[in-house]
Design an enzyme around this catalytic site. Structure first.
Site, PDB file in Angstrom:
ATOM      1  CB  ALA A  64      -1.154   0.043   1.370  1.00 36.80           C
ATOM      2  CB  THR A  69      -1.214   5.586  -7.876  1.00 37.07           C
ATOM      3  OG1 THR A  69      -1.871   4.865  -6.652  1.00 37.07           O
ATOM      4  CG2 THR A  69      -1.713   6.333  -8.417  1.00 37.07           C
ATOM      5  CD  GLU A 137       2.404  -3.822  -7.921  1.00 38.61           C
ATOM      6  OE1 GLU A 137       1.588  -3.755  -6.997  1.00 38.61           O
ATOM      7  OE2 GLU A 137       1.857  -4.418  -9.187  1.00 38.61           O
TER       8      GLU A 137
END
Length: 262
Positions: A64, A69, A137
């Site tokens: 998180a 994003t 990622e």
């Protein structure tokens, strides 16, 4: 899938192949960490053979911290390949959910999940690409240095499981070329991550306590300060969405065209 499922015959085939490549692979690929430069030898590495490989940017950070994003922002830019973590694979391995099992009973299921994470991240690194820039990622490196280490240090992974995963990781990184040109670290406080976790309500994450996020944060801080894998860009990521979008725009050129040592 686990390390034990790979047959001995496959290993016997891979090792001679690595030796054949060693004889004709030049030495001299460079890598730079914050504060210095070193030479990274590619001799002995199994390589994909493609010419003009893409620039590889790994976006790292706590759970998180805003990685999704970040990837979504850059995915809107043409000629960028974005590879999110293959979480859907970790949630469904032929009908099984090793991600949920690991969070529920890490002592039993950590080795199962992390072996599969290592495999799926390796596939991400080696997948073919036509884009000039690849943004990933996380990476196979943080899977080992952050999440496997946290499980081991917290006593939730037996020493033998840690040893097996480490043997696999060491063999992979010694014999397969996995270049990284830049690490973008979204530096976020564990408290901010915990609040974001509660808001996004992913089923597997409901059991994650603040203490776990604190441990992951410290491991990231320790690893990224000493790693020599690639140059490091630290982006403070405690901001709200608009603040983070401004950060990405500000660092856009630096992220998409990382400078290499001469």
């Amino acid at each position: 899938m686990s390390a034990g499922s790979v047959s001995a015959s496959l290993i016997r085939c891979l090792i001679p192949a690595a030796r054949r490549i060693t004889a004709r692979t030049p030495v001299g690929t460079k890598s730079r960490a914050r504060g210095g430069t070193r030479q990274m030898a590619t001799a002995g590495k199994l390589v994909s053979g493609r010419e003009g490989r893409p620039t590889v940017v790994c976006v790292e950070g706590n759970i998180a911290s805003g990685k999704t994003t970040c990837l979504e922002y850059f995915s809107r830019i043409s000629d960028i390949e974005v590879l999110p973590e293959p979480i859907s694979n970790w949630r469904n391995v032929r009908g099984h959910n090793p991600l949920a099992l690991m969070y529920q009973d890490p002592e039993r299921w950590a080795i199962t999940l992390q072996t599969y994470v290592q495999l799926t991240m390796l596939k991400q690194h080696l997948s073919a690409s036509l884009a000039p820039v690849r943004m990933m990622e996380r990476s196979i490196f943080s899977a080992k240095h952050i999440f496997v280490e946290n499980l081991f240090r917290s006593g939730k992974m037996p020493e033998v499981d840690h040893a097996v995963l480490s043997e696999w990781f060491d063999w992979i990184t010694a014999n397969i070329s996995l270049p990284v040109d830049l690490i973008v670290y979204l530096q976020t406080s564990p408290e901010t991550c915990h609040e974001r976790l509660k808001r996004r309500c992913r089923e597997e994450e409901k059991v994650i306590p603040l203490e776990y996020l604190q441990s992951i944060h410290q491991l990231y801080e320790d690893w990224l300060l000493r790693q020599t894998l690639a140059p490091l860009l630290v982006i403070p990521a405690d901001h709200d969405l608009q603040g983070m979008l401004r950060q990405y725009e500000e660092h856009r050129e630096q992220i998409l065209t990382p400078r290499h040592p001469s």
